[in-house]
Design a protein around this motif. Structure first.
Motif, mmCIF file in Angstrom:
data_model
loop_
_atom_site.group_PDB
_atom_site.id
_atom_site.type_symbol
_atom_site.label_atom_id
_atom_site.label_comp_id
_atom_site.label_asym_id
_atom_site.label_seq_id
_atom_site.Cartn_x
_atom_site.Cartn_y
_atom_site.Cartn_z
ATOM 1 N N LEU A 314 0.801 -1.215 0.000
ATOM 2 C CA LEU A 314 0.000 0.000 0.000
ATOM 3 C C LEU A 314 0.842 1.276 0.000
ATOM 4 O O LEU A 314 0.340 2.361 -0.292
ATOM 5 C CB LEU A 314 -0.932 0.019 1.219
ATOM 6 N N GLY A 315 2.103 1.125 0.390
ATOM 7 C CA GLY A 315 2.970 2.298 0.456
ATOM 8 C C GLY A 315 2.576 3.260 1.559
ATOM 9 O O GLY A 315 2.672 4.481 1.400
ATOM 10 N N THR A 316 2.104 2.712 2.678
ATOM 11 C CA THR A 316 1.694 3.568 3.788
ATOM 12 C C THR A 316 1.981 2.903 5.122
ATOM 13 O O THR A 316 2.024 1.673 5.222
ATOM 14 C CB THR A 316 0.191 3.894 3.716
ATOM 15 N N ARG A 317 2.185 3.762 6.137
ATOM 16 C CA ARG A 317 2.335 3.274 7.507
ATOM 17 C C ARG A 317 1.213 3.805 8.386
ATOM 18 O O ARG A 317 1.303 3.738 9.604
ATOM 19 C CB ARG A 317 3.693 3.715 8.067
ATOM 20 N N ARG A 318 0.172 4.347 7.790
ATOM 21 C CA ARG A 318 -0.924 4.905 8.573
ATOM 22 C C ARG A 318 -1.656 3.803 9.315
ATOM 23 O O ARG A 318 -2.140 2.827 8.735
ATOM 24 C CB ARG A 318 -1.898 5.670 7.673
ATOM 25 N N LEU A 319 -1.728 3.962 10.618
ATOM 26 C CA LEU A 319 -2.287 2.922 11.467
ATOM 27 C C LEU A 319 -3.751 2.639 11.162
ATOM 28 O O LEU A 319 -4.188 1.490 11.204
ATOM 29 C CB LEU A 319 -2.117 3.314 12.943
ATOM 30 N N ARG A 320 -4.510 3.691 10.887
ATOM 31 C CA ARG A 320 -5.937 3.490 10.634
ATOM 32 C C ARG A 320 -6.167 2.602 9.411
ATOM 33 O O ARG A 320 -7.060 1.747 9.409
ATOM 34 C CB ARG A 320 -6.619 4.843 10.445
ATOM 35 N N ILE A 321 -5.353 2.798 8.396
ATOM 36 C CA ILE A 321 -5.475 1.979 7.192
ATOM 37 C C ILE A 321 -5.046 0.539 7.474
ATOM 38 O O ILE A 321 -5.711 -0.425 7.068
ATOM 39 C CB ILE A 321 -4.627 2.576 6.050
ATOM 40 N N LYS A 323 -5.060 -0.958 10.342
ATOM 41 C CA LYS A 323 -6.032 -1.569 11.255
ATOM 42 C C LYS A 323 -7.219 -2.129 10.482
ATOM 43 O O LYS A 323 -7.759 -3.195 10.829
ATOM 44 C CB LYS A 323 -6.503 -0.529 12.279
ATOM 45 N N SER A 324 -7.624 -1.435 9.421
ATOM 46 C CA SER A 324 -8.753 -1.925 8.613
ATOM 47 C C SER A 324 -8.382 -3.209 7.865
ATOM 48 O O SER A 324 -9.256 -4.010 7.521
ATOM 49 C CB SER A 324 -9.189 -0.852 7.614
ATOM 50 N N GLU A 325 -7.093 -3.406 7.640
ATOM 51 C CA GLU A 325 -6.627 -4.610 6.953
ATOM 52 C C GLU A 325 -6.397 -5.772 7.920
ATOM 53 O O GLU A 325 -6.487 -6.934 7.538
ATOM 54 C CB GLU A 325 -5.310 -4.308 6.209
ATOM 55 N N LEU A 329 -5.588 -7.494 15.010
ATOM 56 C CA LEU A 329 -4.418 -6.935 15.684
ATOM 57 C C LEU A 329 -4.777 -5.604 16.337
ATOM 58 O O LEU A 329 -5.538 -4.808 15.769
ATOM 59 C CB LEU A 329 -3.260 -6.722 14.696
ATOM 60 N N SER A 330 -4.232 -5.351 17.505
ATOM 61 C CA SER A 330 -4.471 -4.073 18.182
ATOM 62 C C SER A 330 -3.566 -2.997 17.590
ATOM 63 O O SER A 330 -2.574 -3.296 16.921
ATOM 64 C CB SER A 330 -4.187 -4.216 19.679
ATOM 65 N N TYR A 331 -3.924 -1.745 17.866
ATOM 66 C CA TYR A 331 -3.060 -0.648 17.416
ATOM 67 C C TYR A 331 -1.667 -0.788 18.030
ATOM 68 O O TYR A 331 -0.664 -0.475 17.393
ATOM 69 C CB TYR A 331 -3.677 0.699 17.797
#
Length: 346
Positions: A314-321, A323-325, A329-331
């Protein structure tokens, strides 16, 4: 070099995944869990804590300049990103040589020591033993006294040896002519007082704030050379304890010690009378800075591999994204994985 250019570089590295104020906290060296994660995740160690006294007014003025120039924008989630025009501007900017992660404002301590040493040796060499010290802080004066007490400071050869080390280290540091001028003109000597920031700004036709940035970078360049070489024995003594030896906060060190004694996260929180979320921040900090962090005590190797694969996909480290995947797993687990597997040079 100016604040706007540095900020644009930081936002470009964070790539639209953080608000503009992440840059503010980074530059001031805020030691929160989020900022320490940002430092590692986005490769912005060099800028950490280079402006610990940066005011919100100065910061927001730099943001306004970037927005008005069309270099910077924000999306509907208030996340800052660099525009196409801004990316062109970033590519045109010269690379910075800061090392904020290692020095964290302590470069000023090095210069205060150096300036008092130069002033002292210069005056005594000229036969003047009574002078007003340029540095008033007692700790700086005590350090210099202890360093010089056994040195032949009245002999010309000693002064010359310091001058030679300083000249060679400046040359090897690669700082430009403007930085050399700023650095040397800040030094005081016999019947000669170092220039103020306003005097330098007036003479060099530069903003005094920008001159300070150039000065900080020159000190970082100088310290890097001094710490890497054995050719500067006296300057290495001056630079003692300037470079950070532990990248963990003091509080995280205490948590780490209790964890190594076999205590769980919950037990540590109770023993230290802190919230579990605070202890979690400490564990994330540990995962970032310790290559031997036992990640599999908190999450399976399979889950860790899957998360990193998704980060790359995805090329991202955004936790919200993320978490949806990975809803199971917890934050906290996600933050540990990112820290252990993407922190530092890993």
């Amino acid at each position: 070099m100016d604040l706007s250019t540095i900020l644009l570089t930081i936002v470009n590295k964070m790539d639209g995944e953080r608000t503009i104020y992440a840059g503010y906290h980074l530059l001031r060296g805020k030691r929160s869990g989020q900022t320490l994660q940002d430092v590692e995740y986005y490769g912005v160690k060099s800028f950490f804590g280079i402006l610990p006294k940066l005011s919100m007014e100065q910061f927001e003025e730099a943001v306004r300049q970037l927005e008005q120039a069309g270099y910077l924008a924000k999306n509907e989630d208030a996340l800052a990103f660099v525009t196409e025009k801004g990316r062109i501007r970033v590519d045109q900017c010269p690379s910075c040589q800061f090392n904020g992660w290692d020095y964290r404002g302590r470069e000023w301590m090095f210069f205060e020591r150096l300036s008092l040493i130069v002033q002292t040796v210069s005056n005594i060499g000229a036969g003047e033993r009574s002078f007003m010290p340029i540095q008033k802080e007692q700790a700086i004066q005590d350090f210099v006294k202890a360093l010089l007490v056994k040195q032949p400071i009245s002999e010309p050869q000693f002064a010359q040896s310091i001058a030679n080390e300083l000249k060679r280290s400046i040359v090897q540091s690669g700082m430009d002519e403007l930085q050399k001028t700023i650095l040397t003109h800040r030094l005081s000597g016999f019947r000669m007082t170092g220039w103020t920031w306003d005097q330098l700004a007036d003479q060099l036709k530069r903003n005094s704030f920008d001159i300070r940035l150039l000065f900080i970078e020159s000190l970082h360049r100088l310290l890097t050379v001094i710490h890497k070489s054995d050719d500067f024995p006296f300057l290495r003594k001056v630079a003692a304890d300037v470079k950070v030896t532990s990248y963990l906060t003091d509080s995280s060190v205490k948590t780490k010690q209790l964890f190594e004694r076999g205590m769980s996260l919950e037990e540590i929180a109770e023993a230290r009378n802190l919230k579990c979320s605070t202890i979690e921040d400490h564990f994330v900090e540990m995962s970032i800075n310790d290559p031997q962090f036992p990640l599999t005590q908190f999450v399976s190797e399979e889950h860790a591999a899957d998360v990193i694969a998704k980060v790359n996909e995805l090329g991202t480290r955004r936790l919200r994204i993320l978490k949806s995947e990975f809803s199971t797993l917890s934050y906290f687990q996600l933050r540990l994985i990112l820290g252990a597997r993407t922190g530092g040079n890993r």
